[in-house]
Design an enzyme around this catalytic site. Structure first.
Site, PDB file in Angstrom:
ATOM      1  N   TRP A   1      -4.226  -0.007   3.881  1.00  0.00           N
ATOM      2  CA  TRP A   1      -3.518   0.824   4.857  1.00  0.00           C
ATOM      3  C   TRP A   1      -3.220   0.023   6.118  1.00  0.00           C
ATOM      4  O   TRP A   1      -4.048  -0.765   6.574  1.00  0.00           O
ATOM      5  CB  TRP A   1      -4.398   2.041   5.179  1.00  0.00           C
TER       6      TRP A   1
ATOM      7  N   TRP B   1       0.824  -1.210   0.000  1.00  0.00           N
ATOM      8  CA  TRP B   1       0.000   0.000   0.000  1.00  0.00           C
ATOM      9  C   TRP B   1       0.861   1.264   0.000  1.00  0.00           C
ATOM     10  O   TRP B   1       1.840   1.349   0.738  1.00  0.00           O
ATOM     11  CB  TRP B   1      -0.873  -0.006   1.255  1.00  0.00           C
TER      12      TRP B   1
ATOM     13  N   ARG C   1      -0.334  16.582  13.083  1.00  0.00           N
ATOM     14  CA  ARG C   1       0.506  15.755  12.214  1.00  0.00           C
ATOM     15  C   ARG C   1       0.981  16.458  10.941  1.00  0.00           C
ATOM     16  O   ARG C   1       0.619  17.587  10.675  1.00  0.00           O
ATOM     17  CB  ARG C   1      -0.258  14.492  11.811  1.00  0.00           C
ATOM     18  N   ASP C   2       1.772  15.728  10.185  1.00  0.00           N
ATOM     19  CA  ASP C   2       2.204  16.077   8.813  1.00  0.00           C
ATOM     20  C   ASP C   2       3.102  17.313   8.750  1.00  0.00           C
ATOM     21  O   ASP C   2       2.811  18.286   8.021  1.00  0.00           O
ATOM     22  CB  ASP C   2       0.982  16.268   7.895  1.00  0.00           C
TER      23      ASP C   2
ATOM     24  N   TRP D   1      -9.418   9.337   0.057  1.00  0.00           N
ATOM     25  CA  TRP D   1      -9.845   8.423   1.125  1.00  0.00           C
ATOM     26  C   TRP D   1     -11.327   8.073   0.964  1.00  0.00           C
ATOM     27  O   TRP D   1     -12.059   8.757   0.280  1.00  0.00           O
ATOM     28  CB  TRP D   1      -9.633   9.059   2.506  1.00  0.00           C
TER      29      TRP D   1
ATOM     30  N   ASP E   1       0.287   9.093   0.960  1.00  0.00           N
ATOM     31  CA  ASP E   1       0.903  10.414   0.729  1.00  0.00           C
ATOM     32  C   ASP E   1       2.369  10.409   0.295  1.00  0.00           C
ATOM     33  O   ASP E   1       3.175   9.661   0.850  1.00  0.00           O
ATOM     34  CB  ASP E   1       0.900  11.234   2.029  1.00  0.00           C
TER      35      ASP E   1
ATOM     36  N   PHE F   1       3.834   8.454  10.403  1.00  0.00           N
ATOM     37  CA  PHE F   1       2.913   9.193   9.533  1.00  0.00           C
ATOM     38  C   PHE F   1       3.663  10.241   8.704  1.00  0.00           C
ATOM     39  O   PHE F   1       4.867  10.397   8.817  1.00  0.00           O
ATOM     40  CB  PHE F   1       1.812   9.840  10.390  1.00  0.00           C
TER      41      PHE F   1
END
Ligand code: FRU
Length: 478
Positions: free
Chosen positions: A65, A38, A164-165, A302, A41, A100
């Site tokens: 995922w 999988w 996050r991110d 998603w 991003d 992540f």
């Protein structure tokens, strides 16, 4: 599985043993995809020692995922990619439920990564914490002993479970990172962190707080300057539909505005959807040694079905082709990195058509200035994708496809359109085995969608006016 189950060596051994068994039928020929398993991003997209590095959210063990690793590849031309060993595995207490999304930056000729550790505490509640890893060779990464370098409890007014991110950038000798967070007021917000050395981080500001009608959570921010203009790219979940725009459950937007570096806040002046297709999310950009701003996105959304997972093909997920971003008269222009177009043009008059059974990936260039109505069909009659230009509107129609989108999303799922009041001058279409990307008028608008089509057939017909067509199989000239 226990916390220590996932390691880099286990992932590498699995990839080496199992990749030969991956079903290649829908595997893209001109798009980046993981060798197995999988992908979501793009992460850590950065230019390092003369090469483009692309990391990505990766679960090698299944085509769905799972606990996130960071896959890794590099390229000299953004067209041909070389797979590298997995860069990060969720093997620490501060990232045990997944490494992540995050980003990269170069300092002292070393490649640094900042990523989010997704964890569950003993009381069962979730947390997202920020971690760093560093590499001397651009291949092997060491996570810092001081991780996590930032936790959500040290940021005011956000939910530490949705934090996050991180996307790194440098300004005036200081390092910054923009992050996505859920504000306690239940809106998306972008947090700014700062550091002098990439190891010690502190909270700087709430860079931007969303409004109630701008989605429930913003993911994957990216801040940069384009032609002197402050830009903030965000992936908002459930951004409301406006006409033909923001029709996906999760959108990808670019905010043009102004940063006040005293208060460290971003004032939005204007928002634009980046791509108008079904599948464009979590875009991330880099600036290369020629000063070009280049963006790549996950070509997926998603809450949808993943046909290659349902078919047990052993892989799922692909990236868009990278695009160079430009700002022309205040409008975003995206120029894809593609193998050069053919100079072999054919002229078609109204009533004429052209058919091809060249294997995909295929590039189709059109000069359409004199035609108000044409139609492109890809696939067989029983399993067909249609792109049609009529009444000043370009529409991508997935109605005839065997592998429908489905999922948790509501209608309209079948078509995506762009209205071109200024007319349609030129079109570049890239049809791969599981996707289509359409760039119009030199990149002034784009449509990117997944489309899993078995028969590599193409039919292009002109109903009005005249169109110049050039067609080529991309594998023949790589
Ligand atoms: C966006 C995202 C990120 C997160 C990652 C997890 O697609 O949800 O916010 O870091 O995917 O894989």
């Amino acid at each position: 599985m226990t916390e220590t189950t996932f390691t880099l060596s286990r992932a590498e051994a699995f990839i080496a043993e199992q990749t030969a068994g991956v079903d290649q039928s829908f595997k893209p020929g001109a798009h980046f995809s993981a060798p197995i398993g999988w992908l979501n991003d793009p992460n850590g997209f950065f230019f390092f020692r003369g090469e483009y590095h692309l990391f990505y959210q990766f679960y090698p063990y299944d085509s769905c995922w799972g606990p996130m690793h960071w896959g890794h590849a590099k390229s000299k031309d953004l067209i041909n990619w070389e797979h590298l060993p997995v860069a990060l595995a969720p093997d620490q207490s501060y990232d045990h439920n997944g490494c992540f999304s995050g980003s990269a930056i170069v300092k002292d000729d070393r490649l640094w990564l900042m990523y989010t550790g997704n964890i569950t505490l003993e009381d069962g509640t979730g947390r997202q914490v920020q971690n760093m890893a560093v590499s001397d060779d651009g291949v092997t990464f060491t996570k810092l002993a001081s991780n996590p370098v930032m936790i959500g409890e040290d940021v005011p007014d956000i939910n530490p479970a949705d934090f996050r991110d991180p996307k790194l950038f440098e300004k005036d000798g200081r390092y910054y990172s923009v992050l996505a967070a859920k504000h306690v007021d239940e809106v998306g917000c972008i947090v700014l962190l700062g550091s002098d050395d990439l190891e010690n981080w502190s909270f700087e500001s709430i860079f931007l707080k969303g409004e109630k009608d701008q989605g429930v959570m913003w993911e994957c921010p990216d801040y940069f300057k384009l032609a002197g203009q402050d830009c903030l790219v965000i992936s908002p979940m459930q951004f409301p539909v406006v006409g033909d725009d923001y029709q996906n459950l999760n959108s990808n937007i670019i905010c043009y505005g102004l940063v006040d570096w005293e208060s460290k806040t971003f004032a939005v002046e204007r928002i634009e959807e980046i791509d108008h297709g079904h599948d464009f999310y979590a875009a991330q950009s880099l600036k290369d040694n020629q000063g070009r701003r280049i963006m790549i996105a996950w070509m997926q959304n998603w809450g949808r079905k993943f046909p290659t997972h349902d078919l047990r093909h052993g892989w799922a997920g692909l990236m868009t082709v990278p695009r160079q971003l430009q700002l022309v008269d205040g409008k975003l222009v995206q120029v894809p990195f593609l193998t050069e177009g053919s100079s072999d043009w054919t002229s078609l008059q109204a009533g004429e058509h052209l058919e091809s059974s060249k294997p995909w990936p295929i590039r189709l260039d059109l000069k359409t200035g004199l035609s108000q109505h044409w139609r492109l069909e890809a696939g067989s009659v029983a399993d067909q994708l249609v792109l049609v230009w009529q009444d000043g509107q370009l529409t991508l129609d997935r109605t005839g496809l065997e592998h429908q989108l489905g999922g948790e999303e509501k209608e309209p799922l079948l078509t995506r359109s762009i209205r071109l009041t200024e007319g349609l001058i030129d079109v570049t279409v890239l049809i791969d085995r599981s996707s289509i990307e359409v760039f119009v008028n030199g990149g002034q608008a784009s449509l990117s969608s997944t489309a899993y089509i078995a028969e590599h057939l193409l039919s292009f017909s002109v109903a009005e006016g005249q169109v110049e067509v050039a067609l080529q199989n991309l594998n023949e000239i790589r």
